[in-house]
Design a protein around this motif. Structure first.
Motif, PDB file in Angstrom:
ATOM      1  N   THR A   1       6.807 -21.345   2.919  1.00  0.00           N
ATOM      2  CA  THR A   1       6.634 -22.464   4.130  1.00  0.00           C
ATOM      3  C   THR A   1       5.072 -22.795   4.487  1.00  0.00           C
ATOM      4  N   ALA A   2       4.947 -24.012   5.180  1.00  0.00           N
ATOM      5  CA  ALA A   2       3.318 -24.034   5.606  1.00  0.00           C
ATOM      6  C   ALA A   2       2.743 -23.083   6.216  1.00  0.00           C
ATOM      7  N   GLN A   3       3.424 -22.368   7.091  1.00  0.00           N
ATOM      8  CA  GLN A   3       3.004 -21.339   7.952  1.00  0.00           C
ATOM      9  C   GLN A   3       2.695 -20.126   7.177  1.00  0.00           C
ATOM     10  N   SER A   4       3.519 -19.764   6.275  1.00  0.00           N
ATOM     11  CA  SER A   4       3.122 -18.744   5.346  1.00  0.00           C
ATOM     12  C   SER A   4       2.097 -18.764   4.299  1.00  0.00           C
ATOM     13  N   ARG A   5       1.837 -19.989   3.968  1.00  0.00           N
ATOM     14  CA  ARG A   5       0.604 -20.340   3.334  1.00  0.00           C
ATOM     15  C   ARG A   5      -0.846 -20.130   3.806  1.00  0.00           C
ATOM     16  N   PHE A   6      -0.957 -20.095   5.256  1.00  0.00           N
ATOM     17  CA  PHE A   6      -2.179 -19.970   5.824  1.00  0.00           C
ATOM     18  C   PHE A   6      -2.287 -18.473   6.138  1.00  0.00           C
ATOM     19  N   PRO A   7      -3.329 -17.762   5.612  1.00  0.00           N
ATOM     20  CA  PRO A   7      -3.683 -16.578   5.726  1.00  0.00           C
ATOM     21  C   PRO A   7      -3.982 -16.200   7.099  1.00  0.00           C
ATOM     22  N   LEU A   8      -4.485 -17.091   7.979  1.00  0.00           N
ATOM     23  CA  LEU A   8      -5.128 -16.731   9.139  1.00  0.00           C
ATOM     24  C   LEU A   8      -3.836 -17.250  10.440  1.00  0.00           C
ATOM     25  N   HIS A   9      -2.728 -17.435   9.925  1.00  0.00           N
ATOM     26  CA  HIS A   9      -1.725 -17.995  10.908  1.00  0.00           C
ATOM     27  C   HIS A   9      -1.587 -17.162  12.020  1.00  0.00           C
ATOM     28  N   ASP A  10      -1.724 -15.853  11.819  1.00  0.00           N
ATOM     29  CA  ASP A  10      -1.471 -15.155  12.863  1.00  0.00           C
ATOM     30  C   ASP A  10      -2.749 -14.616  13.712  1.00  0.00           C
ATOM     31  N   ARG A  11      -3.739 -15.379  13.313  1.00  0.00           N
ATOM     32  CA  ARG A  11      -5.157 -15.139  14.250  1.00  0.00           C
ATOM     33  C   ARG A  11      -5.210 -16.181  15.061  1.00  0.00           C
ATOM     34  N   PRO A  12      -6.324 -15.829  16.185  1.00  0.00           N
ATOM     35  CA  PRO A  12      -6.418 -16.916  17.185  1.00  0.00           C
ATOM     36  C   PRO A  12      -6.592 -18.219  16.597  1.00  0.00           C
ATOM     37  N   ARG A  13      -6.368 -19.465  17.482  1.00  0.00           N
ATOM     38  CA  ARG A  13      -6.827 -20.619  16.993  1.00  0.00           C
ATOM     39  C   ARG A  13      -8.371 -20.742  17.233  1.00  0.00           C
ATOM     40  N   LEU A  14      -8.756 -21.811  16.442  1.00  0.00           N
ATOM     41  CA  LEU A  14     -10.210 -21.911  16.352  1.00  0.00           C
ATOM     42  C   LEU A  14     -10.689 -23.014  17.521  1.00  0.00           C
TER      43      LEU A  14
ATOM     44  N   VAL B   1     -12.310 -14.243  -2.999  1.00  0.00           N
ATOM     45  CA  VAL B   1     -12.308 -13.978  -1.856  1.00  0.00           C
ATOM     46  C   VAL B   1     -10.541 -13.844  -1.607  1.00  0.00           C
ATOM     47  N   PRO B   2     -10.095 -12.643  -1.547  1.00  0.00           N
ATOM     48  CA  PRO B   2      -8.675 -12.458  -1.174  1.00  0.00           C
ATOM     49  C   PRO B   2      -8.351 -12.821   0.098  1.00  0.00           C
ATOM     50  N   GLY B   3      -7.348 -13.676   0.310  1.00  0.00           N
ATOM     51  CA  GLY B   3      -7.050 -13.916   1.881  1.00  0.00           C
ATOM     52  C   GLY B   3      -7.834 -15.260   2.376  1.00  0.00           C
ATOM     53  N   ALA B   4      -8.504 -15.786   1.374  1.00  0.00           N
ATOM     54  CA  ALA B   4      -9.579 -16.859   1.731  1.00  0.00           C
ATOM     55  C   ALA B   4      -8.508 -18.190   2.229  1.00  0.00           C
ATOM     56  N   ALA B   5      -8.792 -18.940   3.200  1.00  0.00           N
ATOM     57  CA  ALA B   5      -8.351 -20.162   3.584  1.00  0.00           C
ATOM     58  C   ALA B   5      -9.053 -21.305   3.148  1.00  0.00           C
ATOM     59  N   ILE B   6      -8.381 -21.971   2.138  1.00  0.00           N
ATOM     60  CA  ILE B   6      -9.019 -23.173   1.731  1.00  0.00           C
ATOM     61  C   ILE B   6      -8.758 -24.487   2.605  1.00  0.00           C
ATOM     62  N   GLY B   7      -9.628 -25.232   2.530  1.00  0.00           N
ATOM     63  CA  GLY B   7      -9.236 -26.701   3.332  1.00  0.00           C
ATOM     64  C   GLY B   7     -10.018 -27.931   2.757  1.00  0.00           C
ATOM     65  N   VAL B   8      -9.712 -29.130   3.365  1.00  0.00           N
ATOM     66  CA  VAL B   8     -10.632 -30.235   2.950  1.00  0.00           C
ATOM     67  C   VAL B   8     -10.975 -30.944   4.265  1.00  0.00           C
ATOM     68  N   ALA B   9     -11.919 -31.635   4.608  1.00  0.00           N
ATOM     69  CA  ALA B   9     -11.849 -32.490   5.577  1.00  0.00           C
ATOM     70  C   ALA B   9     -11.926 -34.123   5.205  1.00  0.00           C
TER      71      ALA B   9
END
Ligand code: FCB
Length: 435
Positions: free
Chosen positions: A2-15, A207-215
Motif C-alpha cells: 500500500t502507499a502508506q507502507s511504502r513510506f518509511p516515515l509514515h508513523d513519524r510526525p508530519r513535517l 541508507v536503510p529506511g531512506a524515503a525518496i521523493g521528487v519535487a
C-alpha cells in the motif's frame, strides 16, 4: 504494497518547515549559473554572496526552529562537491554535515535535494544531459553524498522540478545550458528520470529506511477567454503536459505528452514507478492562456488577477483553491504527498498571512477528500536570489539586509508558527470555503 507502507516515515510526525536551495542562499558558488550571470543572461543581476548562508547555515536553522519548523529542506551544491569530474571536495561535504548535525541536534528533520538547477562548470561540456554519461555522473555524485551524509539523512529528493529544468534549459533556453531545441527534449527528459532512478537506487543501497521523493512544480492553467475553444484546448494541453506528464511518469514508469505545437515526449523507465516513497508538490500560481497569441501563433501565457486577491510582488496570481485540486490530482501517484514548496513574494508582508492561511485551508480540504499529506514546506525561510529575477522578489519569512546579512522576522511569521502548530497537532486546518 500500500502507499502508506511504502513510506518509511509514515508513523513519524508530519513535517512542517521551510525550503531553500543552495545557490539561492549560500553565496560564492562557482558553477554554470555564475557563467550565465557573467554573460548577462539574468535580468536581475548576479548572485554573488547570496545571503551568506554558507557562513551561517546553523543560525539560519535556528531561525527555522523559531518559526516552528520540524523540517528543513535544502540542497547540496554539486559544483562544490565535485569541482572537477570525479574529484570530490570533502571539506564541502563536511560543511553540509555540520549543518545536518546541527539540524538533528535541534530536532529538525533534514530533507536533502541533490539537484536544484545548477551544475558544475564542466558538466555541460563533458557529460551533458543529452548523453547517457550524465546519468552515471549524477549517480556517482549521489553515491559520494550518501556515503558521507547517509547515516544522518532519511529524506532525499534527487531532483527538483525536472520538467521546469527541461523546459527552461532545453526548450526556452532561458537557463543553463541555454539550448532551445525541441528535438532534444525526449532524450534529456529520459536521462533526467534515469538519473533520478540511479540516485534513488544508490541512496537505498546506502541508507536503510531512506524515503525518496521528487519535487514537481504544478501550475494551474485557465483559458484566457472561457468562450474560446482554442483557449480551452490550450489550457487542457498545458495541464496534460506540465502537470500530468511527470505524475504519470512516476505513477506508471511511462510518459507520453505533447509539448505544443508538435513535440511529443514519450518514454519508459520501469524502475521509476517504484523509485519514490513520497511525492513533492511545488505550487505557486495559475497562468491564463490565449490562442492564437498576438506574437506567437501557438499561444500566450500570462498571469492576471482573476481571483481578486491581488497579484504578488512578482505578478503572480494567488489561487489557493487550485492547490487543493493539484493535491487531489497528485494523489494519483499513489504515495504520500509533501507540499515541498509554496510561497509568496511580498516585501511589505501585506498578503503573506492570508496566503498562508488560505493555502493551509486548501490542504485541509484535500485531506478531507482522503489525500495523504505528510508535510508542508514554505518557500522560503529567507529572502533569496530568485534566479533570473535576482534579489527582487522577497519570499522570506525573514527579511534579509544584504549589506549586513542581518535577518529580521516579518510579522506573518506568527501566522506561520500557529498554522504549523495546528498542522502538526491535529492534521491540517480544515473548514475554509473554496473560491
Ligand atoms: C521554484 C524553484 C525555487 C524558487 C521558487 C520561487 O520553482 O524551485 O528555486 O525559485 O520557484
Amino acid at each position: 504494497m500500500t502507499a502508506q507502507s511504502r513510506f518509511p516515515l509514515h508513523d513519524r510526525p508530519r513535517l512542517w518547515g521551510t525550503a531553500v536551495s543552495h545557490y539561492q542562499v549560500e553565496g560564492d558558488d562557482v558553477c554554470d549559473w555564475t557563467e550565465w550571470e557573467r554573460v548577462g543572461r539574468t535580468r536581475g543581476g548576479a548572485c554573488g554572496p547570496a545571503v551568506g548562508s554558507w557562513q551561517q547555515y546553523e543560525s539560519d536553522a535556528d531561525l527555522a526552529l523559531q518559526a516552528g519548523a520540524n523540517a528543513f529542506r535544502f540542497s547540496i551544491s554539486w559544483s562544490r562537491i565535485e569541482p572537477r569530474p570525479g574529484q570530490y571536495d570533502d571539506r564541502a561535504l563536511d560543511r553540509y554535515r555540520r549543518l545536518i548535525d546541527h539540524l538533528i541536534d535541534i530536532d529538525i528533520e533534514p530533507i536533502v535535494t541533490l539537484f536544484h538547477y545548477t551544475h558544475p562548470s564542466w558538466f555541460h561540456e563533458k557529460t551533458p544531459w543529452t548523453s547517457t554519461r550524465s546519468i552515471e555522473r549524477f549517480a556517482h555524485f549521489t553515491m559520494r553524498v550518501a556515503d558521507v551524509l547517509g547515516d544522518r539523512v532519511r529524506l532525499w529528493m534527487p531532483l527538483n522540478e525536472p520538467l521546469v529544468f527541461l523546459l527552461a534549459g532545453y526548450f526556452d533556453g532561458q537557463i543553463p545550458p541555454g539550448i532551445s531545441d525541441p528535438r532534444l527534449l525526449p532524450k534529456v527528459f529520459d536521462h533526467l528520470l534515469a538519473a533520478h532512478c540511479a540516485a534513488a537506487a544508490a541512496i537505498r543501497e546506502r541508507v536503510p529506511g531512506a524515503a525518496i521523493g521528487v519535487a514537481h512544480n504544478m501550475m494551474a492553467f485557465a483559458p484566457e477567454r472561457g468562450s474560446s475553444f482554442l483557449d480551452r484546448l490550450l489550457a487542457r494541453v498545458a495541464h496534460r503536459c506540465y502537470n500530468r506528464g511527470v505524475l504519470e511518469a512516476f505513477a506508471t514508469g511511462r510518459w507520453d505528452f505533447l509539448l505544443p505545437p508538435t513535440t511529443r515526449v514519450r518514454g519508459r523507465r520501469d524502475k521509476l514507478s517504484d523509485s519514490i516513497d513520497f511525492f513533492g508538490v511545488n505550487f505557486y500560481s495559475r497562468l491564463h492562456l490565449r490562442c492564437p497569441g498576438k506574437e506567437r501563433l501557438i499561444g500566450e501565457l500570462r498571469y492576471r488577477d482573476a481571483s481578486g486577491r491581488g497579484l504578488t510582488d512578482n505578478g503572480w496570481e494567488i489561487v489557493p483553491h487550485q492547490l487543493e485540486e493539484m493535491l487531489v490530482e497528485a494523489s494519483a501517484v499513489g504515495c504520500p504527498l509533501i507540499v515541498s514548496e509554496n510561497g509568496i513574494a511580498d516585501a511589505d508582508d501585506r498578503m503573506r498571512s492570508a496566503f498562508l492561511a488560505e493555502h493551509l485551508a486548501a490542504i485541509g480540504r484535500a485531506e478531507s477528500h482522503g489525500v495523504p499529506i505528510h508535510g508542508y514546506l514554505y518557500w522560503s525561510l529567507l529572502d533569496n536570489y530568485e534566479w533570473l529575477d535576482g534579489f527582487g522578489p522577497k519570499f522570506g519569512l525573514y527579511e534579509v539586509d544584504r549589506r549586513t546579512m542581518a535577518r529580521r522576522p516579518r510579522p506573518s511569521i506568527e501566522v506561520f508558527r500557529s498554522l504549523g502548530q495546528e498542522f502538526l497537532g491535529r492534521g491540517a486546518v480544515a473548514g475554509a470555503t473554496s473560491q
